[in-house]
Motif scaffolding. Structure first.
Motif, PDB file in Angstrom:
ATOM      1  N   LEU A 177     -12.411  52.577 -34.417  1.00  0.00           N
ATOM      2  CA  LEU A 177     -12.587  51.141 -33.756  1.00  0.00           C
ATOM      3  C   LEU A 177     -11.501  52.090 -31.967  1.00  0.00           C
ATOM      4  O   LEU A 177     -12.533  51.587 -30.556  1.00  0.00           O
ATOM      5  N   ARG A 178     -10.486  52.248 -32.319  1.00  0.00           N
ATOM      6  CA  ARG A 178      -9.427  52.840 -31.373  1.00  0.00           C
ATOM      7  C   ARG A 178     -10.356  53.645 -30.024  1.00  0.00           C
ATOM      8  O   ARG A 178      -9.988  54.368 -29.092  1.00  0.00           O
ATOM      9  N   ASP A 179     -11.273  54.943 -30.923  1.00  0.00           N
ATOM     10  CA  ASP A 179     -11.899  56.103 -30.711  1.00  0.00           C
ATOM     11  C   ASP A 179     -13.342  55.677 -29.897  1.00  0.00           C
ATOM     12  O   ASP A 179     -13.935  55.945 -28.297  1.00  0.00           O
ATOM     13  N   ARG A 180     -13.288  53.986 -30.179  1.00  0.00           N
ATOM     14  CA  ARG A 180     -14.659  53.664 -29.040  1.00  0.00           C
ATOM     15  C   ARG A 180     -14.315  52.679 -27.895  1.00  0.00           C
ATOM     16  O   ARG A 180     -15.224  52.131 -27.697  1.00  0.00           O
ATOM     17  N   GLY A 181     -13.875  52.709 -28.473  1.00  0.00           N
ATOM     18  CA  GLY A 181     -12.687  52.045 -26.602  1.00  0.00           C
ATOM     19  C   GLY A 181     -11.959  50.727 -27.294  1.00  0.00           C
ATOM     20  O   GLY A 181     -11.640  49.624 -25.728  1.00  0.00           O
ATOM     21  N   ARG A 182     -12.128  50.355 -28.546  1.00  0.00           N
ATOM     22  CA  ARG A 182     -11.555  48.749 -28.915  1.00  0.00           C
ATOM     23  C   ARG A 182     -10.011  48.317 -28.592  1.00  0.00           C
ATOM     24  O   ARG A 182     -10.036  49.344 -29.784  1.00  0.00           O
ATOM     25  N   SER A 183     -10.021  47.755 -28.606  1.00  0.00           N
ATOM     26  CA  SER A 183      -8.217  46.929 -28.853  1.00  0.00           C
ATOM     27  C   SER A 183      -8.652  46.198 -29.949  1.00  0.00           C
ATOM     28  O   SER A 183      -9.335  45.324 -30.666  1.00  0.00           O
ATOM     29  N   VAL A 184      -7.096  46.663 -30.903  1.00  0.00           N
ATOM     30  CA  VAL A 184      -7.917  46.443 -32.234  1.00  0.00           C
ATOM     31  C   VAL A 184      -6.058  44.721 -32.562  1.00  0.00           C
ATOM     32  O   VAL A 184      -4.920  45.275 -32.394  1.00  0.00           O
ATOM     33  N   GLY A 185      -6.301  43.748 -33.184  1.00  0.00           N
ATOM     34  CA  GLY A 185      -5.108  43.690 -33.249  1.00  0.00           C
ATOM     35  C   GLY A 185      -5.342  42.919 -34.830  1.00  0.00           C
ATOM     36  O   GLY A 185      -5.932  42.560 -35.776  1.00  0.00           O
ATOM     37  N   ILE A 186      -4.709  42.428 -35.874  1.00  0.00           N
ATOM     38  CA  ILE A 186      -4.229  42.825 -36.984  1.00  0.00           C
ATOM     39  C   ILE A 186      -2.822  41.999 -37.764  1.00  0.00           C
ATOM     40  O   ILE A 186      -1.640  42.564 -37.027  1.00  0.00           O
ATOM     41  N   LEU A 187      -3.611  41.071 -38.802  1.00  0.00           N
ATOM     42  CA  LEU A 187      -2.739  40.003 -39.006  1.00  0.00           C
ATOM     43  C   LEU A 187      -2.780  40.785 -40.704  1.00  0.00           C
ATOM     44  O   LEU A 187      -3.632  40.485 -41.086  1.00  0.00           O
ATOM     45  N   ALA A 188      -1.185  40.940 -41.343  1.00  0.00           N
ATOM     46  CA  ALA A 188      -1.539  41.572 -42.400  1.00  0.00           C
ATOM     47  C   ALA A 188      -0.465  40.628 -43.097  1.00  0.00           C
ATOM     48  O   ALA A 188       1.321  40.365 -43.211  1.00  0.00           O
ATOM     49  N   VAL A 189      -0.858  40.001 -44.295  1.00  0.00           N
ATOM     50  CA  VAL A 189      -0.558  37.993 -45.469  1.00  0.00           C
ATOM     51  C   VAL A 189      -0.540  39.377 -46.080  1.00  0.00           C
ATOM     52  O   VAL A 189      -0.469  40.461 -47.062  1.00  0.00           O
ATOM     53  N   ASP A 190       1.281  39.500 -46.630  1.00  0.00           N
ATOM     54  CA  ASP A 190       1.590  40.248 -47.414  1.00  0.00           C
ATOM     55  C   ASP A 190       2.356  39.037 -48.580  1.00  0.00           C
ATOM     56  O   ASP A 190       2.505  38.272 -48.776  1.00  0.00           O
TER      57      ASP A 190
ATOM     58  N   ASP B 263     -10.304  43.142 -28.708  1.00  0.00           N
ATOM     59  CA  ASP B 263     -11.694  43.044 -28.640  1.00  0.00           C
ATOM     60  C   ASP B 263     -12.285  43.034 -30.438  1.00  0.00           C
ATOM     61  O   ASP B 263     -13.503  42.658 -30.755  1.00  0.00           O
ATOM     62  N   GLN B 264     -11.053  43.429 -31.686  1.00  0.00           N
ATOM     63  CA  GLN B 264     -11.044  43.156 -32.538  1.00  0.00           C
ATOM     64  C   GLN B 264     -10.375  42.951 -33.404  1.00  0.00           C
ATOM     65  O   GLN B 264      -9.159  42.724 -33.097  1.00  0.00           O
ATOM     66  N   VAL B 265     -10.125  41.286 -34.642  1.00  0.00           N
ATOM     67  CA  VAL B 265      -9.100  41.077 -35.089  1.00  0.00           C
ATOM     68  C   VAL B 265      -9.256  40.583 -36.386  1.00  0.00           C
ATOM     69  O   VAL B 265     -10.078  40.356 -36.719  1.00  0.00           O
TER      70      VAL B 265
ATOM     71  N   GLY C  83      -0.597  53.460 -40.930  1.00  0.00           N
ATOM     72  CA  GLY C  83      -0.267  54.411 -40.655  1.00  0.00           C
ATOM     73  C   GLY C  83      -0.025  55.270 -38.794  1.00  0.00           C
ATOM     74  O   GLY C  83       0.224  54.441 -38.350  1.00  0.00           O
ATOM     75  N   SER C  84      -0.373  56.650 -38.108  1.00  0.00           N
ATOM     76  CA  SER C  84      -0.175  56.386 -37.151  1.00  0.00           C
ATOM     77  C   SER C  84      -0.782  55.830 -35.409  1.00  0.00           C
ATOM     78  O   SER C  84      -0.960  55.373 -34.344  1.00  0.00           O
ATOM     79  N   ALA C  85      -2.120  54.763 -36.511  1.00  0.00           N
ATOM     80  CA  ALA C  85      -2.498  54.051 -36.097  1.00  0.00           C
ATOM     81  C   ALA C  85      -1.815  52.892 -35.600  1.00  0.00           C
ATOM     82  O   ALA C  85      -1.805  51.960 -34.575  1.00  0.00           O
ATOM     83  N   ALA C  86      -0.774  52.819 -35.882  1.00  0.00           N
ATOM     84  CA  ALA C  86       0.656  51.263 -35.966  1.00  0.00           C
ATOM     85  C   ALA C  86       0.945  51.752 -34.500  1.00  0.00           C
ATOM     86  O   ALA C  86       1.427  50.643 -34.142  1.00  0.00           O
ATOM     87  N   ARG C  87       0.408  53.016 -34.269  1.00  0.00           N
ATOM     88  CA  ARG C  87       2.215  53.054 -32.910  1.00  0.00           C
ATOM     89  C   ARG C  87       0.725  53.182 -32.052  1.00  0.00           C
ATOM     90  O   ARG C  87       1.478  53.865 -30.562  1.00  0.00           O
ATOM     91  N   ASP C  88      -0.057  53.012 -31.641  1.00  0.00           N
ATOM     92  CA  ASP C  88      -1.327  53.131 -30.563  1.00  0.00           C
ATOM     93  C   ASP C  88      -0.803  51.764 -29.907  1.00  0.00           C
ATOM     94  O   ASP C  88      -0.677  50.667 -30.607  1.00  0.00           O
ATOM     95  N   SER C  89      -0.607  51.521 -28.927  1.00  0.00           N
ATOM     96  CA  SER C  89      -0.655  50.687 -27.887  1.00  0.00           C
ATOM     97  C   SER C  89      -1.806  49.974 -27.615  1.00  0.00           C
ATOM     98  O   SER C  89      -1.192  48.917 -26.770  1.00  0.00           O
ATOM     99  N   GLY C  90      -2.758  50.335 -27.894  1.00  0.00           N
ATOM    100  CA  GLY C  90      -3.608  49.355 -28.127  1.00  0.00           C
ATOM    101  C   GLY C  90      -4.063  48.353 -29.798  1.00  0.00           C
ATOM    102  O   GLY C  90      -5.236  47.820 -30.060  1.00  0.00           O
ATOM    103  N   VAL C  91      -2.805  48.419 -30.604  1.00  0.00           N
ATOM    104  CA  VAL C  91      -2.783  47.821 -31.300  1.00  0.00           C
ATOM    105  C   VAL C  91      -2.065  47.230 -31.993  1.00  0.00           C
ATOM    106  O   VAL C  91      -0.794  47.518 -31.683  1.00  0.00           O
ATOM    107  N   PHE C  92      -2.215  46.047 -32.160  1.00  0.00           N
ATOM    108  CA  PHE C  92      -0.774  44.579 -32.540  1.00  0.00           C
ATOM    109  C   PHE C  92      -0.764  44.506 -33.499  1.00  0.00           C
ATOM    110  O   PHE C  92      -2.018  44.012 -34.656  1.00  0.00           O
TER     111      PHE C  92
END
Length: 332
Positions: A81-94, A150-152, A112-121
């Motif tokens: 999704l980041r390669d496609r230019g979309r920002s991503v938000g993630i809620l991970a319920v633990d 752009d995608q949650v 992994g590395s995706a969590a360190r991307d500035s376009g990922v929360f």
């Protein structure tokens, strides 16, 4: 009671920050809605109301049994999704820590590395004492995050019929299956076939055993009693670890979103989800007896439908006051 001028300024600042995907604003807003002090309630409700009608992208649920590879799949999805230019938000319920009540796995172990991307929360939420695989603040957290990304995604704890409550919160639900997880009868008994919109059989590199699981799922879809009979879920085989068919899965999610828009089912689903959320909040706070104090079985549906500008949390507070008034009158 409306928020004072200082709180109104705070709500506007956070709303504007969320709209730009500012991680600091998103974090502060999520912290606010997790603050259950009574004096903070009106500010929280105003913040949630301000997010209505500002959706930037769809909500995607990722569910499946522990060990099926949900987190690995999320990591792979985020990368594409980041390669496609979309920002991503993630809620991970633990799962919850028995000592602290907080999220047991936390953000560091998720991606992994995706969590360190500035376009990922990424935000981890503790399930606490909730039996449905979700945290009680998952819904309002998604309401805020959908305005900033752009995608949650929301990833649930595990799977089971109790976890079907996630369908009230998301637009598209992806079930991650692992090969040899069960035959058709087991899938049907678990209620798995009734609510996902897309099935992704992970670990396809295992070969025939993965293909057999996909075949079982496909066969079961013709037998499952699904609410939307016009849409038949896709069943895909891939490997999150090796990045196989991740592009295909994203295309399937996009196709389902297009179906929801063209068919009108997206609006229907959102409306039903709001009603279900309000009903669940009232049931949690007042129980079956409290719900019976409302004037009729359609009162919640009518009330929610007439107030599209109000958050589910505000609506539950308002209806809750009606319940309390009715109980008070009976007590006299």
């Amino acid at each position: 009671m409306p928020p004072n001028e200082q709180d109104s300024t705070l709500v506007k600042r956070l709303r504007d920050g969320i709209a730009t995907g500012d991680p600091g604003a998103v974090s502060e807003a999520l912290n606010r809605i997790d603050d259950d002090r009574p004096e903070n309630r009106e500010t929280v409700l105003a913040l949630l109301d301000s997010a209505i009608g500002h959706d930037r992208g769809p909500r995607i649920g990722i569910t499946g049994a522990p060990g099926s590879g949900k987190s690995t799949l999320l990591d792979a999805l985020v990368g594409v999704l980041r390669d496609r230019g979309r920002s991503v938000g993630i809620l991970a319920v633990d799962p919850s820590s028995q000592k602290t009540g907080g999220a047991l796995l936390g953000d560091r172990m998720r991606l992994g590395s995706a969590a360190r991307d500035s376009g990922v929360f990424l935000r981890s939420l503790a399930a606490r004492d909730q039996l449905g695989g979700l945290s009680e603040i998952t819904g309002p957290s998604l309401d805020l995050m959908q305005a900033g990304f752009d995608q949650v995604f929301v990833e649930t704890v595990g799977v089971g019929q109790s976890e079907a409550s996630v369908i009230d919160l998301v637009d598209t639900l992806v079930f991650v299956a692992q090969p040899a997880a069960g035959d058709l009868i087991q899938f049907m008994k678990a209620g798995i076939l009734e609510w996902p919109d897309i099935f992704f059989v992970n670990k396809s590199d295992l070969g025939k055993i993965a293909t057999r699981t996909a075949t079982e799922l496909l066969a079961g879809l013709d037998l499952a009693g699904r609410g939307d009979t016009e849409y038949k879920p896709q069943v895909l085989c891939g490997s999150a670890k090796h990045g196989l068919e991740i592009e295909t899965l994203i295309d399937a999610i996009d196709a389902h979103q297009q179906y929801l828009k063209s068919s009108g089912q997206g609006e229907v689903r959102r409306a039903q989800g709001r009603v279900a959320r309000v009903r669940s909040l009232l049931a949690t706070n007042y129980g079956r007896h409290g719900l019976s104090q409302l004037t009729g079985p359609l009162e919640i549906e009518t009330y929610v439908g007439a107030r599209p500008e109000s958050s589910a949390e505000r609506l539950s507070d308002e209806l809750g006051r009606e319940v309390e008034a009715a109980l008070g009158r009976k007590a006299k």
